[in-house]
Write a protein that holds these residues in place. Sequence first.
Motif, PDB file in Angstrom:
ATOM      1  N   UNK A 248      -1.440  11.270 -89.609  1.00  0.00           N
ATOM      2  CA  UNK A 248      -0.529  10.330 -90.256  1.00  0.00           C
ATOM      3  C   UNK A 248       0.863  10.551 -89.670  1.00  0.00           C
ATOM      4  N   UNK A 249       1.176   9.840 -88.579  1.00  0.00           N
ATOM      5  CA  UNK A 249       2.440  10.083 -87.885  1.00  0.00           C
ATOM      6  C   UNK A 249       3.659   9.698 -88.719  1.00  0.00           C
ATOM      7  N   UNK A 250       3.481   8.787 -89.684  1.00  0.00           N
ATOM      8  CA  UNK A 250       4.618   8.424 -90.534  1.00  0.00           C
ATOM      9  C   UNK A 250       5.167   9.646 -91.265  1.00  0.00           C
ATOM     10  N   UNK A 251       4.276  10.523 -91.657  1.00  0.00           N
ATOM     11  CA  UNK A 251       4.686  11.714 -92.416  1.00  0.00           C
ATOM     12  C   UNK A 251       4.991  12.901 -91.519  1.00  0.00           C
ATOM     13  N   UNK A 252       4.828  12.756 -90.198  1.00  0.00           N
ATOM     14  CA  UNK A 252       5.116  13.866 -89.285  1.00  0.00           C
ATOM     15  C   UNK A 252       6.596  14.208 -89.338  1.00  0.00           C
ATOM     16  N   UNK A 253       6.945  15.485 -89.259  1.00  0.00           N
ATOM     17  CA  UNK A 253       8.328  15.897 -89.527  1.00  0.00           C
ATOM     18  C   UNK A 253       9.298  15.649 -88.386  1.00  0.00           C
ATOM     19  N   UNK A 254      10.464  15.145 -88.744  1.00  0.00           N
ATOM     20  CA  UNK A 254      11.610  15.173 -87.837  1.00  0.00           C
ATOM     21  C   UNK A 254      12.716  16.043 -88.431  1.00  0.00           C
ATOM     22  N   UNK A 255      12.446  16.603 -89.588  1.00  0.00           N
ATOM     23  CA  UNK A 255      13.387  17.502 -90.239  1.00  0.00           C
ATOM     24  C   UNK A 255      12.866  17.888 -91.604  1.00  0.00           C
ATOM     25  N   UNK A 256      13.609  18.730 -92.292  1.00  0.00           N
ATOM     26  CA  UNK A 256      13.200  19.134 -93.630  1.00  0.00           C
ATOM     27  C   UNK A 256      14.210  20.069 -94.253  1.00  0.00           C
ATOM     28  N   UNK A 257      14.174  20.166 -95.558  1.00  0.00           N
ATOM     29  CA  UNK A 257      15.066  21.061 -96.293  1.00  0.00           C
ATOM     30  C   UNK A 257      14.365  21.492 -97.576  1.00  0.00           C
ATOM     31  N   UNK A 258      14.188  22.789 -97.746  1.00  0.00           N
ATOM     32  CA  UNK A 258      13.516  23.287 -98.938  1.00  0.00           C
ATOM     33  C   UNK A 258      12.113  22.719 -99.052  1.00  0.00           C
ATOM     34  N   UNK A 259      11.786  22.197-100.227  1.00  0.00           N
ATOM     35  CA  UNK A 259      10.464  21.624-100.452  1.00  0.00           C
ATOM     36  C   UNK A 259      10.349  20.181-100.019  1.00  0.00           C
ATOM     37  N   UNK A 260      11.239  19.726 -99.144  1.00  0.00           N
ATOM     38  CA  UNK A 260      11.244  18.329 -98.701  1.00  0.00           C
ATOM     39  C   UNK A 260      11.097  18.246 -97.189  1.00  0.00           C
TER      40      UNK A 260
ATOM     41  N   UNK B 272      11.954   5.000 -83.732  1.00  0.00           N
ATOM     42  CA  UNK B 272      11.694   3.679 -83.171  1.00  0.00           C
ATOM     43  C   UNK B 272      10.373   3.617 -82.411  1.00  0.00           C
ATOM     44  N   UNK B 273      10.064   4.642 -81.659  1.00  0.00           N
ATOM     45  CA  UNK B 273       8.812   4.623 -80.890  1.00  0.00           C
ATOM     46  C   UNK B 273       8.115   5.970 -81.041  1.00  0.00           C
ATOM     47  N   UNK B 274       6.920   5.933 -81.600  1.00  0.00           N
ATOM     48  CA  UNK B 274       6.160   7.165 -81.809  1.00  0.00           C
ATOM     49  C   UNK B 274       5.180   7.370 -80.665  1.00  0.00           C
ATOM     50  N   UNK B 275       4.494   8.480 -80.675  1.00  0.00           N
ATOM     51  CA  UNK B 275       3.488   8.797 -79.661  1.00  0.00           C
ATOM     52  C   UNK B 275       2.166   9.131 -80.337  1.00  0.00           C
ATOM     53  N   UNK B 276       1.082   8.787 -79.683  1.00  0.00           N
ATOM     54  CA  UNK B 276      -0.227   9.153 -80.213  1.00  0.00           C
ATOM     55  C   UNK B 276      -0.646  10.542 -79.775  1.00  0.00           C
ATOM     56  N   UNK B 277      -0.057  11.066 -78.690  1.00  0.00           N
ATOM     57  CA  UNK B 277      -0.496  12.341 -78.151  1.00  0.00           C
ATOM     58  C   UNK B 277      -1.824  12.191 -77.456  1.00  0.00           C
ATOM     59  N   UNK B 278      -2.603  13.260 -77.422  1.00  0.00           N
ATOM     60  CA  UNK B 278      -3.931  13.220 -76.800  1.00  0.00           C
ATOM     61  C   UNK B 278      -4.910  14.003 -77.656  1.00  0.00           C
ATOM     62  N   UNK B 279      -5.082  13.585 -78.909  1.00  0.00           N
ATOM     63  CA  UNK B 279      -5.914  14.375 -79.832  1.00  0.00           C
ATOM     64  C   UNK B 279      -7.402  14.175 -79.597  1.00  0.00           C
ATOM     65  N   UNK B 280      -8.175  15.077 -80.145  1.00  0.00           N
ATOM     66  CA  UNK B 280      -9.614  14.840 -80.215  1.00  0.00           C
ATOM     67  C   UNK B 280      -9.861  13.724 -81.221  1.00  0.00           C
ATOM     68  N   UNK B 281     -11.067  13.204 -81.242  1.00  0.00           N
ATOM     69  CA  UNK B 281     -11.379  12.117 -82.170  1.00  0.00           C
ATOM     70  C   UNK B 281     -11.135  12.517 -83.616  1.00  0.00           C
ATOM     71  N   UNK B 282     -11.553  13.749 -83.975  1.00  0.00           N
ATOM     72  CA  UNK B 282     -11.411  14.193 -85.366  1.00  0.00           C
ATOM     73  C   UNK B 282      -9.948  14.304 -85.767  1.00  0.00           C
ATOM     74  N   UNK B 283      -9.119  14.895 -84.910  1.00  0.00           N
ATOM     75  CA  UNK B 283      -7.710  15.043 -85.240  1.00  0.00           C
ATOM     76  C   UNK B 283      -6.990  13.700 -85.210  1.00  0.00           C
ATOM     77  N   UNK B 284      -7.371  12.858 -84.275  1.00  0.00           N
ATOM     78  CA  UNK B 284      -6.733  11.555 -84.181  1.00  0.00           C
ATOM     79  C   UNK B 284      -6.965  10.714 -85.417  1.00  0.00           C
ATOM     80  N   UNK B 285      -8.185  10.723 -85.951  1.00  0.00           N
ATOM     81  CA  UNK B 285      -8.493   9.907 -87.125  1.00  0.00           C
ATOM     82  C   UNK B 285      -7.813  10.432 -88.378  1.00  0.00           C
ATOM     83  N   UNK B 286      -7.455  11.706 -88.391  1.00  0.00           N
ATOM     84  CA  UNK B 286      -6.839  12.299 -89.587  1.00  0.00           C
ATOM     85  C   UNK B 286      -5.315  12.295 -89.544  1.00  0.00           C
TER      86      UNK B 286
END
Length: 525
Positions: free
Chosen positions: A83-95, A67-81
């Motif tokens: 993609x929080x939508x794809x950031x992991x909240x879990x995983x299984x095998x190759x997924x 529901x609510x994500x965070x931007x963190x405190x990245x450098x400019x280069x890391x921030x522009x690259x």
Amino acid sequence: MKLSLVQLLGSSYMNSVIAGATSLLGLNLKEAERLAHEEVEFLPEEYVSFTNQLLTYVGKPYVSALESSLEGAPTNAFGSATNTKASPIGGLGGLRLGEDGRLYLAAKSEHYHTPLGHNFPGYRLIDNARALGITNATHNNTRGYITRFLERELVRTINGFRPEETDELDAALASQEPQMLNRVLNLETGTLACEAGIKMMLARFYRLDETFGQPKYGNLTPVFFVMADHDGGGKANYHGTTIFAQIMRDMWPGLGEKLEQAGILKVCPVRINDWEDFQTKFEQYNKPPYKAAGFLHEIILMNYGGIKLEPKYLQKVYALCHEHDTPIMCDEIQSCMWYPPMYLFREYKLNPDFVVIGKGFPGGQYPASRIITTAAMDTLNQFGALVTNGQEELAALAYLITMKFTEENGSHIRNIGQYYEDKLRDLAVRYPDFIDRTEGLGHLSTIFFREAQTVTQFTKVLNEACIDVSAQTYKASCPPAALTKPPTIATREMIDYLLYSMDETLLAIREEQRGRSDELVHPIV
């Protein structure tokens, strides 16, 4: 396969661990013995079956989005690259399960360091070890039993000994022979492992400190040979992010030029798979005031389109270097664990002085890399390559689990890797208008496109469908490439799903381009 901690680490050590768990932690003896003797199944059939079924959900909502994500405190280069939508909240095998609630296909194994995917069942042995009180934190002077056991296993496997060949292993560990890999330095990242190798080579030209004697080649300028890009520069090689390693790939150009002008060191890029070029440059810089200080290379250049170095080329280069006392560092950070012997250099029948491993060995559980070298190259004191956290016990356990599974499943890894490589080649044949050729080897395979615009569109469509494939379009004179690296536990079903998605994407791009062409020929009035 099934293994318990007792079966993996031995009863003598585990009996002591059980004693510590019951006396220090107050753990019930029955529970402690259960944890020590529990046989964990590394890859149950139901796990494989379930991950195959989940392929139909890739790109679709699987759970509610964060529901609510965070931007963190990245450098400019890391921030522009990012993609929080794809950031992991879990995983299984190759997924991977992203913050947006969708399932993603990890077709690059989370940038090359999860050969066994997410939540690999065999790593439950790490949880059992932690529950028994096995501590992770140790220091260089108190390297734990698991770390020391791992060091022996690395020497065993890197020299091709079977588990029962203990006498042969003991002889190898005591050997002073050239190219006998029998020294292990435990570090945290591949960058630090490569840096340690560079320092060991430099120690033959410069003293580490005042306690060292005069170096063998102290009156000569060291010259390091690295893989060149197609323009003759150094952008094709990649051996980490320390200053020396970055200078080798044409970063910090002003600093590199001043080091060369001052006669401190020189970097000489050599053309990919070009024996004559290497021989000519080696002869040029292996005489005063220079000395060939070392040759550093990967086997699959995953930072340069996945180009593969050819065995015959490397074998000739190795013979020349060994003849003239020039050490060789084989950087296997990208390729280790993705091939049946665990070390690709063994498939090539090479004999390096240094082998750098990491990424795949701890399976993404811990940052843990190693450099394995010879008695002759054991030139640093303890503080020469000191890393406080390099001796972590649970990280060493992750290594052992990954190694055991890979040793037992080499035929599957080889077969699936060959299947994927062959099918990618078939894909290239069907789309010659887009694809120039495929590169790499097995799981580490890339697709060279004819136009940068096409590969960018190709990866964009796949990424939007939650398939993790990346485009490399910024390297000097390297054809635009799509980079892939499926996990070694990938099933044929996963590979087929990935290939089908690529095929559909290329077909859609072709139809779109034909539609535009028709509009130009028959403009709408």
